[in-house]
Design a protein around this motif. Sequence first.
Motif, mmCIF file in Angstrom:
data_model
loop_
_atom_site.group_PDB
_atom_site.id
_atom_site.type_symbol
_atom_site.label_atom_id
_atom_site.label_comp_id
_atom_site.label_asym_id
_atom_site.label_seq_id
_atom_site.Cartn_x
_atom_site.Cartn_y
_atom_site.Cartn_z
ATOM 1 N N GLU A 193 30.998 -43.036 17.229
ATOM 2 C CA GLU A 193 30.338 -43.002 18.531
ATOM 3 C C GLU A 193 31.327 -42.450 19.545
ATOM 4 O O GLU A 193 32.509 -42.280 19.258
ATOM 5 C CB GLU A 193 29.865 -44.402 18.932
ATOM 6 C CG GLU A 193 30.987 -45.402 19.069
ATOM 7 C CD GLU A 193 30.519 -46.793 19.455
ATOM 8 O OE1 GLU A 193 29.291 -47.009 19.484
ATOM 9 O OE2 GLU A 193 31.374 -47.661 19.719
ATOM 10 N N CYS A 194 30.835 -42.170 20.742
ATOM 11 C CA CYS A 194 31.722 -41.655 21.784
ATOM 12 C C CYS A 194 32.502 -42.795 22.422
ATOM 13 O O CYS A 194 32.164 -43.985 22.263
ATOM 14 C CB CYS A 194 30.909 -40.917 22.850
ATOM 15 S SG CYS A 194 29.781 -41.981 23.772
ATOM 16 N N ALA A 195 33.549 -42.452 23.139
ATOM 17 C CA ALA A 195 34.331 -43.471 23.837
ATOM 18 C C ALA A 195 33.488 -44.093 24.945
ATOM 19 O O ALA A 195 32.721 -43.417 25.633
ATOM 20 C CB ALA A 195 35.595 -42.854 24.426
ATOM 21 N N CYS A 196 33.625 -45.410 25.093
ATOM 22 C CA CYS A 196 32.892 -46.174 26.116
ATOM 23 C C CYS A 196 31.375 -45.995 25.946
ATOM 24 O O CYS A 196 30.633 -45.806 26.920
ATOM 25 C CB CYS A 196 33.314 -45.752 27.523
ATOM 26 S SG CYS A 196 35.071 -45.918 27.852
ATOM 27 N N ASN A 197 30.931 -46.052 24.681
ATOM 28 C CA ASN A 197 29.500 -45.919 24.410
ATOM 29 C C ASN A 197 28.737 -47.083 25.044
ATOM 30 O O ASN A 197 29.146 -48.248 24.912
ATOM 31 C CB ASN A 197 29.271 -45.910 22.895
ATOM 32 C CG ASN A 197 27.855 -45.542 22.539
ATOM 33 O OD1 ASN A 197 27.222 -44.718 23.201
ATOM 34 N ND2 ASN A 197 27.344 -46.146 21.472
ATOM 35 N N PRO A 198 27.627 -46.818 25.758
ATOM 36 C CA PRO A 198 26.882 -47.924 26.397
ATOM 37 C C PRO A 198 26.393 -48.928 25.355
ATOM 38 O O PRO A 198 26.048 -48.579 24.223
ATOM 39 C CB PRO A 198 25.705 -47.212 27.079
ATOM 40 C CG PRO A 198 26.156 -45.798 27.262
ATOM 41 C CD PRO A 198 27.049 -45.502 26.100
ATOM 42 N N ILE A 199 26.346 -50.207 25.751
ATOM 43 C CA ILE A 199 25.951 -51.252 24.823
ATOM 44 C C ILE A 199 24.500 -51.084 24.379
ATOM 45 O O ILE A 199 24.135 -51.446 23.262
ATOM 46 C CB ILE A 199 26.183 -52.650 25.485
ATOM 47 C CG1 ILE A 199 25.905 -53.776 24.485
ATOM 48 C CG2 ILE A 199 25.347 -52.779 26.730
ATOM 49 C CD1 ILE A 199 26.766 -53.735 23.263
ATOM 50 N N GLN A 200 23.648 -50.511 25.250
ATOM 51 C CA GLN A 200 22.245 -50.316 24.853
ATOM 52 C C GLN A 200 22.150 -49.344 23.685
ATOM 53 O O GLN A 200 21.373 -49.551 22.749
ATOM 54 C CB GLN A 200 21.427 -49.790 26.034
ATOM 55 C CG GLN A 200 21.261 -50.767 27.174
ATOM 56 C CD GLN A 200 22.442 -50.737 28.129
ATOM 57 O OE1 GLN A 200 23.395 -49.967 27.921
ATOM 58 N NE2 GLN A 200 22.394 -51.580 29.158
ATOM 59 N N SER A 201 22.927 -48.247 23.724
ATOM 60 C CA SER A 201 22.891 -47.276 22.634
ATOM 61 C C SER A 201 23.443 -47.879 21.354
ATOM 62 O O SER A 201 22.870 -47.686 20.267
ATOM 63 C CB SER A 201 23.695 -46.027 23.025
ATOM 64 O OG SER A 201 23.712 -45.093 21.975
ATOM 65 N N ARG A 202 24.539 -48.657 21.440
ATOM 66 C CA ARG A 202 25.095 -49.277 20.246
ATOM 67 C C ARG A 202 24.123 -50.305 19.655
ATOM 68 O O ARG A 202 23.956 -50.399 18.431
ATOM 69 C CB ARG A 202 26.425 -49.938 20.588
ATOM 70 C CG ARG A 202 27.059 -50.662 19.425
ATOM 71 C CD ARG A 202 28.329 -51.373 19.822
ATOM 72 N NE ARG A 202 29.428 -50.445 20.042
ATOM 73 C CZ ARG A 202 30.677 -50.845 20.314
ATOM 74 N NH1 ARG A 202 30.948 -52.148 20.411
ATOM 75 N NH2 ARG A 202 31.618 -49.965 20.498
#
Length: 724
Positions: free
Chosen positions: A126-135
């Motif tokens: 995933e990208c850095a600082c991926n939003p918690i909703q996307s994870r």
Amino acid sequence: MPSITRPLKQSDYNNFPPNAPIVIDNGAFNFRIGWAGESDPRVTFRNVVQRPRHKASGETVTIVGDHDPALMKYFDCTRSSQRSPFESNVVYQFELMEYILDFGFERIGADGSQAEQVDHPILITECACNPIQSRSKMAELLFETYGVPSVAFGVDSAFSYKYNQQLGLCYSDGLAICSGYTTCHVIPFINGEPVIEATSRTNIGGYHVTDYLKNLLSLKYPYHISSITWEKVEGLKMEHCYIAPDYSSELEKFQKESKEAEEKTRCWQLPWIPPPQEEVPSGEEIARKAAIKERQGQRLREMAAAKRVSRITELEIELQGLEFLLQQLDSVSEHEVASFLAETGYVSKEEIESAMLRITQSLRKAKGEQLDLDEKIEPPSAEKYPLLNIPDNMLTPEQVKEKRKQAFLKTASEGRQRAKQKRFEEELQRERQNQLDEEKRLENPELYLEQLRAKHKDLTEKVEQRKRLKTNGSRNNGNQNSSGGVGRGERLNAAQKERMRLLTTAAFDRGKGEDTFGTKDEDWQLYKLMSKDNDDEDDGPNEDEAELARITSRLQDLDPTFVPKSDNGSFQTIPELPRSRPLTAEDFQILLGVERFRCPEILFQPNMIGIDQAGLDEMAGISIRRLPVKGDGVEERITNSILLMGGSSLFPGMDARLEAEIRKIRPFLSPIRVVRASEPILDAWRGASAFAATAEFSNQTFSRQDYYEKGEDWLRRYQIRYSV
């Protein structure tokens, strides 16, 4: 561009034990999937989805990844386009993500019930600082849809940095600069772990470079816009673009069109078929064609002669018949003439004579004899219009109508004859005038040309003055209104005022009682009085305009420096029409000059395309200033180990330019070392594969049971450790 091929389906899926992790590098451009511990991914394809309709069946199909353009002719793609599940490197469209995961698991070998139940741990980037909703949505998709036993999330840039650290290219303290497809990240590392709170990000990447290059080429070559496709521009970017060491000085070279700039210009030759060249015929070929043409001409002449002889014979026979008819008519008694003519189809003896005259003229014309104008005798009016001399009381109502029609036709015919005679006289007058002018010119050419110019000037002023008076009216009649304007009545001449008076009178008379206008013949004379042809005042200026046109044409023939006036009164030269020329190979060339370094420059200056964010060099300085640990030489250690990764880091000159820009923002003599990753595109998957192959990987994952018990809040605090 390389040919597009469908990734091959793997056949050894069942050979791996259930505890063997599957590694997924979920990038914004490419999707890579493979097994932990291997050096290369098994399957790689574009991270896009398209849903066109089949042209034959009309069924909607789902196409994942790149596709062969030759196969797309069977689908209707007008209402569908390639869609990505990402928005600025963050997954938002999980419906599309499910199609991509289905295709990835199917290509790796998990088909049928195995694709619905993937019994292997998953490591996905995933990208850095991926939003918690996307994870959270990604974990829900993997657990609920595919039933994976455990999942681990890791930052792709961190895996790439750790992989290159094992190769000795960077140190435990350093700076990872990832220039990706849609975003750029800068992540500091201290003791081998990423400092997330010091991370910087800019929403610009390789996609924006390609889009900028496509726009520049489309504006520069609008007539080749159909050839400037996205795929072709992507290939041109990867093959020809570079980072300028100094953008201003590099731009100045191309502005001055120096030899170095000419050497750096690249040419893209579009498909072009030269026109067929006409071969010069030989003398024998020319003689052969001339002989064929002569034979064809001779045959046509013979056909025309035979047709002319046949026509002459027919006319002579017809003329002899009419002469015999006249001889018989002379021998017929007077009271039997009507019945005799009724059998022949003629009305009178004069009609037969008129027919003989016409046939005689046609016969002489067919024989090639010259006809005099005096010989073209029109039939007498009594024959053409027999009812005109008969009183109305001796005619039936139908004959009265026919008499009026014949009167109208006679008037129109006489008018045409008068107009024809008038044109003939005008032509003779022009010829005589031209002869006199030519005699004057031969006597004294300079004096004649000067007089011609003076006459042209006088006539021009006269015509322009008349146009002004016609438009604005006379200013000297004393009837100006108080506002200084001119009323409509003051702009009319005498003939126009008379027409308005007649119209007003006729309307007033018709309004008194029953409208009977048109019942009498004299009522129609009113139209002749109101006609513009009776405007005597217009005759003079029309002659002036005709004379002005004649003199203008004469001056153009005699004086090469003479330029006629345009309608707005200014002298203008006659523009030359563009001459068409055959297209050459140069017309199908697209030159890449300043675009080669201008487009990648947006990675350092995003404001060039309207994005008000920091460039790569400024992001590096921001991340260094955000470090929570200060002193003890940590900043020097970080700048001494700067690693470039991502697809956009492949531009030539990227490392040297970035080192020069970072040196400008660091203290004097600070140690700065910028290196490119061993494989900037594949190192993220390779680092994740090496990480998943370690024994400590199972302790870094969270299971499906943890997901059901702890939920989204536990995912918020979840963070793996890369130094294992």
